[in-house]
Each structure stands twice: as C-alpha cells, then as structure tokens.
Design an enzyme around this catalytic site. Structure first.
Site, short mmCIF file in Angstrom:
data_model
loop_
_atom_site.label_atom_id
_atom_site.label_comp_id
_atom_site.label_asym_id
_atom_site.label_seq_id
_atom_site.Cartn_x
_atom_site.Cartn_y
_atom_site.Cartn_z
N HIS A 147 0.66 -1.21 -0.07
CA HIS A 147 -0.06 -0.02 0.09
C HIS A 147 0.87 1.18 -0.06
CE1 HIS A 147 -3.16 2.66 2.10
NE2 HIS A 147 -3.47 2.73 0.65
N ASP B 49 8.24 6.98 -21.10
CA ASP B 49 8.43 6.84 -22.43
C ASP B 49 9.95 6.52 -22.52
OD1 ASP B 49 10.24 9.20 -22.16
OD2 ASP B 49 8.11 10.38 -22.61
N HIS C 146 7.26 18.71 -14.83
CA HIS C 146 8.04 17.54 -15.31
C HIS C 146 9.31 17.45 -14.51
CE1 HIS C 146 9.15 14.47 -18.16
NE2 HIS C 146 10.23 15.05 -18.64
N SER D 207 4.97 11.14 -21.81
CA SER D 207 4.15 9.79 -21.64
C SER D 207 4.74 9.36 -20.55
CB SER D 207 4.18 9.02 -22.95
OG SER D 207 3.30 9.54 -23.87
N ASN D 208 4.71 9.50 -19.10
CA ASN D 208 5.18 9.19 -18.03
C ASN D 208 4.28 9.28 -16.77
OD1 ASN D 208 8.25 9.04 -18.89
ND2 ASN D 208 7.56 10.96 -19.51
#
Length: 114
Positions: free
Chosen positions: A3, A11, A81, A104-105
């Site tokens: 948990h 990417d 980012h 794309s992360n």
C-alpha cells in the site's frame, strides 16, 4: 507492491535516476507503447493515485485522455516534469517502454484490494 508504494511507467527518453531499478521493455520505436504497458500493469495492480507532468495537458492531451479513460475514478496530481523526474528516485522501479511521445510518463501509487 505494498500500500502506497510507487511504480513508474514511461517513455523511451525518460532519464532514470541511478539507483532506481529500470525494467527496460523497449524493443523499437513505439514497441511496446506506453498505453499497452499501462493496461497490462493495471490488470495486476490496484492504483489509488497517479502523478503526471503538468505539461501533458498541453503537449500530449491525447495521452492524458487515454490515461483518464483507463483510470477514470483515480485522483490525479499534476506536477512539473522536472519534479516528476526527481520523484522517480522514490519509486520501486521504472518500466521503460518504446513510447516516443512527449510526457508519456506516470507514477502509480499502489492501493489495496481489501
């Protein structure tokens, strides 16, 4: 994954901090895709929260839409980012895909199934 543990998928170009385990699935450009890997991980992992780069909203809105379709009820925190890259050092592992689209992360926070 226990948990609240973190797992990241990203990417092909995402820099992974030294010390973070990298599971490199990239075969060639776009193979496997980010979404295909995410779908497979979600078949096995209960996710309670996700973290995405703020920039995905404007630079890659199609990928954001695809992520939201797979995780429609999961809370999202958007971070710069640069912060997402730093946070990779807190993940148990980074799964590298062949994805060639910007931002794309994702960081997945594990939930519980009971």
């Amino acid at each position: 994954m226990g948990h609240m543990d973190w797992l990241s998928i990203g990417d092909a170009g995402m820099p992974v901090p030294a010390g973070t385990e990298k599971i490199d699935l990239a075969v060639t450009k776009q193979l496997p895709s980010f979404i295909d890997v995410l779908k497979n991980v979600l078949a096995e992992l209960e996710v309670q929260h996700i973290y995405l780069a703020e920039e995905i909203k404007t630079v890659n809105p199609e990928q954001l839409t695809a992520i939201k379709q797979l995780l429609p009820d999961t809370p999202i925190t958007f971070v710069p980012h640069s912060e997402l890259k730093k946070d990779l050092s807190k993940t148990h592992a980074f799964v590298r895909t062949g994805e060639m689209t910007a931002y794309s992360n994702i960081i997945l926070e594990s939930g519980v199934t009971f």
